[in-house]
Design an enzyme around this catalytic site. Structure first.
Site, short mmCIF file in Angstrom:
data_model
loop_
_atom_site.label_atom_id
_atom_site.label_comp_id
_atom_site.label_asym_id
_atom_site.label_seq_id
_atom_site.Cartn_x
_atom_site.Cartn_y
_atom_site.Cartn_z
N PRO A 2 92.79 -117.62 63.98
CA PRO A 2 91.95 -118.65 64.86
C PRO A 2 90.67 -118.82 64.32
O PRO A 2 89.76 -117.75 64.25
CB PRO A 2 91.79 -118.00 66.06
CG PRO A 2 92.59 -116.49 65.89
CD PRO A 2 92.58 -116.52 64.53
N GLU A 3 90.09 -120.21 64.00
CA GLU A 3 88.59 -120.28 63.67
C GLU A 3 88.27 -121.02 65.08
O GLU A 3 88.98 -120.95 66.15
CB GLU A 3 88.63 -120.97 62.57
CG GLU A 3 89.05 -120.54 61.32
CD GLU A 3 89.22 -121.41 60.04
OE1 GLU A 3 88.23 -122.39 59.94
OE2 GLU A 3 90.05 -121.34 59.45
N HIS A 100 104.63 -106.79 70.14
CA HIS A 100 103.11 -107.04 70.02
C HIS A 100 102.36 -107.68 70.96
O HIS A 100 101.38 -108.19 71.11
CB HIS A 100 103.07 -108.06 68.62
CG HIS A 100 103.68 -107.48 67.28
ND1 HIS A 100 103.69 -106.39 67.01
CD2 HIS A 100 104.50 -108.24 66.58
CE1 HIS A 100 104.27 -106.21 66.05
NE2 HIS A 100 104.90 -107.31 65.58
N ARG A 119 99.27 -108.52 63.64
CA ARG A 119 98.59 -107.88 62.75
C ARG A 119 97.54 -106.90 63.28
O ARG A 119 97.06 -106.14 62.50
CB ARG A 119 97.97 -108.83 61.67
CG ARG A 119 99.02 -109.43 60.89
CD ARG A 119 98.51 -110.61 59.98
NE ARG A 119 97.93 -110.05 58.83
CZ ARG A 119 97.03 -110.53 57.92
NH1 ARG A 119 97.23 -111.82 57.83
NH2 ARG A 119 96.56 -110.21 56.81
#
Length: 283
Positions: A2-3, A100, A119
């Site tokens: 995400p930016e 996750h 991740r």
DNA sequence: ATGTGTTCCTGTCCGC
DNA sequence: TGCGGACAGGAACACA
């Protein structure tokens, strides 16, 4: 992942649940994400009301009525989803959290917010609200590109004297905060500037074009709900769709979209990361 | 001070 | 179909 546009999309998606809501229960399904979760993480969230949900750069900030702020960074693959669930319960189909799913918050009224991060490059912390700006995570952050202080002169000032490539300078969160690999590539294409240029060597007209291109690409991406390459979801599970508007990112070999250019998008590597650009018109 | 390369972690995709 | 390698939206850190 995400930016700035993706984080802003998430912020908007979580606002209805967070702002004014009370956290009835919190659970961390592991002791750490990228970093260890803070001491007594769940206890410090339980019973708290959320006063505001803000964004700074790529950080989400939930101000709590305890005087602390829940700081959340989504790393590369973090996402939030909101589900309705029985009040105060964490009910999992097979009796355990989904793959996750690392952190869950149960809100008064039945909403359940789940943080998922394969991740695990994301992280969370609890920091005194009043001390946020002095905290090492925030003290050195650069100008907010969609904020009131961002204009060509501000951009010129943070690039002045930098001999690093333009691409690297724009990724540096201490100069300008919130851009990542996608939107740097896209903004440089919009401004027709080469990512290989020395950052401190732009002419005033070029700096103006770049400042405008940055704002335009970020605003357009937010309008589109961000970009989904793999993991990014809006909090209702919807995909972002700005990836369909990419001019250069992940488009090696495609034609340059600038009028009368006729060039081809190339891929190169700068400081270990892919750069996509048109060598014909980005000078 | 400034610059680049490595690392954390998991998943996916591509070529053989 | 399986396997190895490259690569992925971030950014702290170690080093030249």
């Amino acid at each position: 992942m995400p930016e700035l546009p993706e984080v802003e999309t998430v912020r908007r998606g979580l606002t209805a649940t967070f702002v004014g809501g009370r956290i009835l229960a919190a659970a961390a399904h592991r002791p750490n994400l990228r970093f260890p979760l803070p001491q007594s993480f769940a206890e410090r969230l339980t019973g708290r009301r959320v006063l505001d949900l803000r964004r700074r750069a790529k950080y989400l900030l939930a101000d709590l009525d305890s005087g602390e702020t829940l700081v959340m960074h989504l790393g590369m693959s973090g996402s939030f989803r909101v589900e309705g669930e029985p009040v105060g319960e964490f009910h999992h189909p097979r009796g355990k959290p989904g793959t996750h799913d690392h952190v869950e918050l149960a809100f008064e009224g039945g909403a359940r917010v789940v943080y998922n991060d394969p991740r695990r490059f994301g992280f969370m912390d609890l920091i005194e609200t009043q001390a946020l700006e002095r905290h090492p995570l925030f003290a050195a952050l650069g100008v907010e590109p969609l904020g009131p202080d961002f204009h060509a002169a501000a951009l010129a000032s943070v690039l002045a004297g930098a001999r690093t490539p333009l691409k690297a300078a724009l990724l540096d969160q201490r100069r300008i905060a919130g851009l990542g690999n996608i939107y740097v590539c896209e903004a440089l294409h919009g401004a027709r500037l080469s990512p290989l240029r020395q950052a401190g060597g732009l002419k005033p007209a070029e700096t103006r074009k770049l400042a405008r291109a940055i704002v335009e690409v970020l605003q357009a991406a937010i309008e589109a709900g961000g970009s989904t390459l793999r993991d990014h979801r809006q909090t209702d599970g919807e995909l972002g769709y700005f990836q369909h508007s990419f001019a250069v990112y992940d488009r090696e070999g495609a034609g340059c979209g600038h009028p009368r250019c006729g060039g081809m998008i190339a891929r190169t590597v700068q400081s270990g990361r892919s750069t996509f650009y048109c060598a014909t018109c980005q000078r």
